[in-house]
Write a protein that holds these residues in place. Sequence first.
Motif, mmCIF file in Angstrom:
data_model
loop_
_atom_site.group_PDB
_atom_site.id
_atom_site.type_symbol
_atom_site.label_atom_id
_atom_site.label_comp_id
_atom_site.label_asym_id
_atom_site.label_seq_id
_atom_site.Cartn_x
_atom_site.Cartn_y
_atom_site.Cartn_z
ATOM 1 N N ALA A 30 -10.560 -19.359 15.318
ATOM 2 C CA ALA A 30 -10.075 -18.292 14.919
ATOM 3 C C ALA A 30 -8.816 -18.010 15.748
ATOM 4 N N ASN A 173 -11.230 -10.711 11.697
ATOM 5 C CA ASN A 173 -11.483 -11.706 12.741
ATOM 6 C C ASN A 173 -12.744 -11.413 13.483
ATOM 7 N N GLY A 176 -15.838 -11.009 9.957
ATOM 8 C CA GLY A 176 -15.855 -12.263 8.974
ATOM 9 C C GLY A 176 -16.322 -11.847 7.366
ATOM 10 N N THR A 341 -16.805 -17.218 11.099
ATOM 11 C CA THR A 341 -16.346 -16.429 12.063
ATOM 12 C C THR A 341 -17.605 -15.393 12.405
ATOM 13 N N SER A 391 -16.383 -19.136 16.049
ATOM 14 C CA SER A 391 -15.299 -19.361 14.863
ATOM 15 C C SER A 391 -15.428 -20.902 14.505
#
Length: 417
Positions: A30, A173, A176, A341, A391
């Motif tokens: 990520a 981020n 998720g 993530t 991630s």
Amino acid sequence: MPDTAPPLDLDYVHSQFPGLRDDWVYFDNAGGSQTVRGAIDRITEFLIHRNVQIGGSYPTSRAAADALMEGRKAVQDLVGAARPEEIVFGHSTTVLMQTLAAAMRSQFAPGDEIVVSTADHESNIGPWERLREFGLTIRYWPLDPATQRLRTEDLLPLLSDRTRLVCVHHVSNILGQVNPVAEFARIVHDHGARICVDAVAYAPHRLIDVQAWDVDYYVFSLYKTYGPHTAVMYGKYDLLADLDGLYHYFYGKEKVPGKLEPGNPNYELAFAACGIADYLAGLGTRAGGTGPRRARIETAFAAITAHEDRLTDRLLDWLATRDDIRVIGAARNDDSTRVPTIAFKVAGRDSAAIARAMDGYGIAIRFGDFHSRRLVEELGEDGDNGVLRVSMVHYNTIAQVDRLTAALSEILAEVAA
């Protein structure tokens, strides 16, 4: 229930990412994914065979212009845009959001309202917050504290006849969770406003369909989507045409998208987008897809989603066995509504110390707030160096997840001792 998703050819996947040649496990995707070989090859080709300014009459300049247009067409296929001119290149999502805010400013009047969310990356908050100095009102769409999700019932009271724009993430981020952007867009449009979506945490994982979702602006970074360090913004053509130009004064409002790419885009990095689209199309072919590139990309993402769901479930299932670990966001991947993530907190432990200990196992994870600082502070998770984040993307494997959990078990046992 049998798994009917198309197969993902992992041997082919791994052969296409030169950066995966060592024994490190990259679980910090990520922050930036590995770059696919085809994108690297396009950069090399441009710099050797097409490295001149566009706009000339001679063959090399025409080849450079072709490369830029091919890059736009590649992103058009990635996002499902109506035409390549709807694709704007920029250095990063942060820069493109600032570009959009600057280009929209004359469309706003004092007293107009913009809705943002504290759950967003700062890239989709800061540029809009700075418009307060021109008399705009910024309203915040809150997370539901029980589910840590954005709800339409919390958005509706914020919308008024002065609402001009709603800015939201497709996936946080940190949390998720996939947001229903098509539903958000419908509600926003019903209230006469426009919607700007930060797709950075979504684009590497799922098929994008900007026309089906009817979003107005959609922005993400190619360096987190298997390409080099550049980014793209989709905008409906008529809306891009209405924006103020940010290039030289003689770039008229009709010069779309060039007027939003001051100094011109990075040609070789734009051309690299062809490598991303072609890789995904090739992956789709191996999964049984046929037809044009866009159709095969759709098949590829069906296979990617099924594989990533298995990665997500494997890690979430292990985290659920730990009394000392708390997942940030949904702890289950119900109906494939979560991307891989996954942020979490270890009770009484410093996140930085755990991430650095993981380096000794050859596993790359990260800690902190990931530039979603308002969210981390709102959740009260900013202590002990923030949260840990794993991630994953489709080139990761179940064996790597098991390697991570075994290492984490050892690290936490050592800390406890």
